[in-house]
Scaffold this active site. Sequence first.
Site, PDB file in Angstrom:
ATOM      1  N   GLY A   1      17.129 -11.072   4.537  1.00  0.00           N
ATOM      2  CA  GLY A   1      17.249 -12.368   3.864  1.00  0.00           C
ATOM      3  C   GLY A   1      17.601 -13.451   4.884  1.00  0.00           C
ATOM      4  O   GLY A   1      18.142 -13.157   5.943  1.00  0.00           O
TER       5      GLY A   1
ATOM      6  N   ASP B   1      27.049  -6.356   1.947  1.00  0.00           N
ATOM      7  CA  ASP B   1      26.063  -5.285   1.935  1.00  0.00           C
ATOM      8  C   ASP B   1      26.346  -4.378   0.733  1.00  0.00           C
ATOM      9  O   ASP B   1      27.482  -3.927   0.552  1.00  0.00           O
ATOM     10  CB  ASP B   1      26.231  -4.506   3.251  1.00  0.00           C
ATOM     11  CG  ASP B   1      25.092  -3.557   3.503  1.00  0.00           C
ATOM     12  OD1 ASP B   1      24.485  -3.066   2.530  1.00  0.00           O
ATOM     13  OD2 ASP B   1      24.828  -3.292   4.695  1.00  0.00           O
TER      14      ASP B   1
ATOM     15  N   SER C   1       9.313  -3.006   2.517  1.00  0.00           N
ATOM     16  CA  SER C   1       8.121  -2.863   3.366  1.00  0.00           C
ATOM     17  C   SER C   1       7.745  -1.397   3.452  1.00  0.00           C
ATOM     18  O   SER C   1       8.599  -0.544   3.731  1.00  0.00           O
ATOM     19  CB  SER C   1       8.387  -3.407   4.770  1.00  0.00           C
ATOM     20  OG  SER C   1       7.390  -2.965   5.659  1.00  0.00           O
TER      21      SER C   1
ATOM     22  N   TYR D   1       9.243   4.183   1.274  1.00  0.00           N
ATOM     23  CA  TYR D   1       9.608   2.992   0.500  1.00  0.00           C
ATOM     24  C   TYR D   1       9.380   3.221  -0.994  1.00  0.00           C
ATOM     25  O   TYR D   1      10.244   2.919  -1.826  1.00  0.00           O
ATOM     26  CB  TYR D   1       8.774   1.798   0.984  1.00  0.00           C
ATOM     27  CG  TYR D   1       8.912   0.558   0.126  1.00  0.00           C
ATOM     28  CD1 TYR D   1      10.081  -0.191   0.155  1.00  0.00           C
ATOM     29  CD2 TYR D   1       7.886   0.146  -0.713  1.00  0.00           C
ATOM     30  CE1 TYR D   1      10.217  -1.316  -0.636  1.00  0.00           C
ATOM     31  CE2 TYR D   1       8.011  -0.985  -1.502  1.00  0.00           C
ATOM     32  CZ  TYR D   1       9.177  -1.712  -1.459  1.00  0.00           C
ATOM     33  OH  TYR D   1       9.311  -2.827  -2.247  1.00  0.00           O
TER      34      TYR D   1
ATOM     35  N   LYS E   1      12.217   3.102  -3.957  1.00  0.00           N
ATOM     36  CA  LYS E   1      12.189   2.182  -5.107  1.00  0.00           C
ATOM     37  C   LYS E   1      12.126   2.962  -6.419  1.00  0.00           C
ATOM     38  O   LYS E   1      12.714   2.564  -7.423  1.00  0.00           O
ATOM     39  CB  LYS E   1      10.994   1.221  -5.004  1.00  0.00           C
ATOM     40  CG  LYS E   1      11.072   0.206  -3.889  1.00  0.00           C
ATOM     41  CD  LYS E   1      12.330  -0.663  -3.925  1.00  0.00           C
ATOM     42  CE  LYS E   1      12.359  -1.623  -5.086  1.00  0.00           C
ATOM     43  NZ  LYS E   1      13.536  -2.536  -5.006  1.00  0.00           N
TER      44      LYS E   1
ATOM     45  N   VAL F   1       4.083  -9.409  -4.822  1.00  0.00           N
ATOM     46  CA  VAL F   1       4.538 -10.767  -5.140  1.00  0.00           C
ATOM     47  C   VAL F   1       4.369 -11.671  -3.910  1.00  0.00           C
ATOM     48  O   VAL F   1       4.615 -11.251  -2.784  1.00  0.00           O
ATOM     49  CB  VAL F   1       6.021 -10.734  -5.571  1.00  0.00           C
ATOM     50  CG1 VAL F   1       6.448 -12.107  -6.083  1.00  0.00           C
ATOM     51  CG2 VAL F   1       6.247  -9.664  -6.613  1.00  0.00           C
TER      52      VAL F   1
ATOM     53  N   VAL G   1       1.312  -9.567   3.280  1.00  0.00           N
ATOM     54  CA  VAL G   1       0.083 -10.014   3.929  1.00  0.00           C
ATOM     55  C   VAL G   1      -0.214 -11.498   3.692  1.00  0.00           C
ATOM     56  O   VAL G   1      -0.688 -12.192   4.598  1.00  0.00           O
ATOM     57  CB  VAL G   1      -1.107  -9.112   3.497  1.00  0.00           C
ATOM     58  CG1 VAL G   1      -1.433  -9.257   2.016  1.00  0.00           C
ATOM     59  CG2 VAL G   1      -2.333  -9.396   4.330  1.00  0.00           C
TER      60      VAL G   1
ATOM     61  N   ASP H   1      -0.606   3.204   3.364  1.00  0.00           N
ATOM     62  CA  ASP H   1      -1.315   2.185   2.582  1.00  0.00           C
ATOM     63  C   ASP H   1      -2.037   2.835   1.407  1.00  0.00           C
ATOM     64  O   ASP H   1      -2.561   3.920   1.534  1.00  0.00           O
ATOM     65  CB  ASP H   1      -2.385   1.542   3.480  1.00  0.00           C
ATOM     66  CG  ASP H   1      -2.271   0.035   3.530  1.00  0.00           C
ATOM     67  OD1 ASP H   1      -1.203  -0.489   3.183  1.00  0.00           O
ATOM     68  OD2 ASP H   1      -3.263  -0.623   3.906  1.00  0.00           O
TER      69      ASP H   1
HETATM   70  C1  UD1 Z   1       3.633  -2.614  -0.873  1.00  0.00           C
HETATM   71  C2  UD1 Z   1       3.895  -2.242  -2.302  1.00  0.00           C
HETATM   72  C3  UD1 Z   1       4.591  -3.352  -3.035  1.00  0.00           C
HETATM   73  C4  UD1 Z   1       5.793  -3.789  -2.271  1.00  0.00           C
HETATM   74  C5  UD1 Z   1       5.396  -4.212  -0.882  1.00  0.00           C
HETATM   75  C6  UD1 Z   1       6.634  -4.569  -0.092  1.00  0.00           C
HETATM   76  C7  UD1 Z   1       2.004  -0.843  -2.973  1.00  0.00           C
HETATM   77  C8  UD1 Z   1       0.795  -0.830  -3.812  1.00  0.00           C
HETATM   78  N1  UD1 Z   1       2.658  -2.011  -2.990  1.00  0.00           N
HETATM   79  O1  UD1 Z   1       2.650  -3.544  -0.833  1.00  0.00           O
HETATM   80  O2  UD1 Z   1       4.991  -2.892  -4.299  1.00  0.00           O
HETATM   81  O3  UD1 Z   1       6.431  -4.820  -2.920  1.00  0.00           O
HETATM   82  O4  UD1 Z   1       4.781  -3.114  -0.239  1.00  0.00           O
HETATM   83  O5  UD1 Z   1       6.307  -4.933   1.193  1.00  0.00           O
HETATM   84  O6  UD1 Z   1       2.405   0.110  -2.366  1.00  0.00           O
HETATM   85  N2  UD1 Z   1      -2.397  -6.080   5.649  1.00  0.00           N
HETATM   86  C9  UD1 Z   1      -3.339  -6.559   6.550  1.00  0.00           C
HETATM   87  N3  UD1 Z   1      -2.923  -7.376   7.554  1.00  0.00           N
HETATM   88  C10 UD1 Z   1      -1.631  -7.741   7.720  1.00  0.00           C
HETATM   89  C11 UD1 Z   1      -0.659  -7.254   6.777  1.00  0.00           C
HETATM   90  C12 UD1 Z   1      -1.086  -6.426   5.768  1.00  0.00           C
HETATM   91  O7  UD1 Z   1      -4.531  -6.237   6.455  1.00  0.00           O
HETATM   92  O8  UD1 Z   1      -1.323  -8.495   8.659  1.00  0.00           O
HETATM   93  C13 UD1 Z   1      -2.878  -5.237   4.550  1.00  0.00           C
HETATM   94  C14 UD1 Z   1      -2.096  -3.961   4.370  1.00  0.00           C
HETATM   95  O9  UD1 Z   1      -2.568  -2.937   5.218  1.00  0.00           O
HETATM   96  C15 UD1 Z   1      -2.347  -3.679   2.897  1.00  0.00           C
HETATM   97  C16 UD1 Z   1      -2.444  -5.069   2.279  1.00  0.00           C
HETATM   98  O10 UD1 Z   1      -2.709  -5.956   3.350  1.00  0.00           O
HETATM   99  O11 UD1 Z   1      -3.569  -3.002   2.728  1.00  0.00           O
HETATM  100  C17 UD1 Z   1      -1.173  -5.504   1.599  1.00  0.00           C
HETATM  101  O12 UD1 Z   1      -0.091  -5.259   2.463  1.00  0.00           O
HETATM  102  P1  UD1 Z   1       1.408  -5.758   2.147  1.00  0.00           P
HETATM  103  O13 UD1 Z   1       1.403  -7.205   1.865  1.00  0.00           O
HETATM  104  O14 UD1 Z   1       2.272  -5.250   3.246  1.00  0.00           O
HETATM  105  O15 UD1 Z   1       1.767  -5.054   0.782  1.00  0.00           O
HETATM  106  P2  UD1 Z   1       1.519  -3.550   0.244  1.00  0.00           P
HETATM  107  O16 UD1 Z   1       1.771  -2.581   1.331  1.00  0.00           O
HETATM  108  O17 UD1 Z   1       0.288  -3.483  -0.538  1.00  0.00           O
END
Ligand code: UD1
Length: 314
Positions: free
Chosen positions: A37, A54, A79, A142, A146, A172, A186, A274
């Site tokens: 945070g 904490d 994450s 993770y 959760k 979110v 992402v 992933d």
């Molecule tokens: C996961 C969890 C979600 C959680 C989140 C916390 C699942 C379905 N979801 O989301 O509930 O709140 O973690 O972090 O498990 N990516 C790229 N480039 C980047 C970053 C990410 O391509 O620079 C891709 C990732 O490989 C993934 C997608 O974008 O395929 C989404 O990634 P991210 O935003 O980290 O979330 P999730 O891992 O889906």
Amino acid sequence: MAKYLVTGVAGFIGRSIAAALAARGESVRGIDSLITGKRSNLVGLEAMDFIEGDLADVDACAQACAGVEVVFHEAALASVPRSVADPVSTNRNCVDATLNLLVAARAAGVRRVVYAGSSSAYGDTPTLPKHEGMLPKPISPYAVAKLAGEQYMCAFARVYGLETVTLRYFNVFGPFQDPSSHYSGVLAIFCRKMLAGEQPTIYGDGKQSRDFTYIDNVVEANLLAAAAPAEKVSGQVMNAATGSRIPLNEVFVQLCELTGYRGKPAYAEPRAGDIRDSLADIQLAQRLIGYQPAIDFREGLRRTVEWYRTGAGD
Ligand code: UD1
């Protein structure tokens, strides 16, 4: 004395819930360890009673819960890749923290705890949309952490009569999400990079899809979950999402339009842990708490890009 406690209040979801409560004139206390945070996220929340602490520390939990009626438990190390790199820290900050908080909440006479669950509980099952009746299949540390927190919620409702509600969030995004770490969500990473004219990296082929949920929808789901009658919601687990999904390649195209970025994305190996596709069935939340996502993906993305454009996320 505060009526509401928000854990993880210096994270982007926690601060957004606290801001919505404050806007309604409610008295709010917030706690955050400031591990992930950021103090800068507390801007506008100066009237809030803030504890830097904490949840792995039982005394901090007791102090935070004293006199509170409803807790929004948003604190976590959020994450998937971070948990792959360091599962013990994820367990401490998600599982130990949640159990300590529940014990303290019960001891303090808290009436209800609303918990930030995760869509990761569903794992990589091919069935879409994901509905709450499906057997959980977590595939990352993770997701396990959760889900453990979620199951503690249900157990505390069952054996101690503490009212608990779990909202399983689906990816979110929105203002105040930290874009600065490679563990960041992402959309935060892409918004910041593309606005700066830097090339984003897509892990995998970009055909993976997510039910990206704008923050205002999640805040609304929390407020509804806090207010719903106990006999309807206590001990329940429900999805909080939009009920539609978008592939990452399409997200990139929309972000090019919104940010003016003209390059192509880089592609890299898929990330460990992933999942391929994620899409929520949101009927249960509609039925139990009257949840309806008000902001769609495109409008949410537009607002988010505008926020990062101001430089507030730097
Ligand atoms: C996961 C969890 C979600 C959680 C989140 C916390 C699942 C379905 N979801 O989301 O509930 O709140 O973690 O972090 O498990 N990516 C790229 N480039 C980047 C970053 C990410 O391509 O620079 C891709 C990732 O490989 C993934 C997608 O974008 O395929 C989404 O990634 P991210 O935003 O980290 O979330 P999730 O891992 O889906």
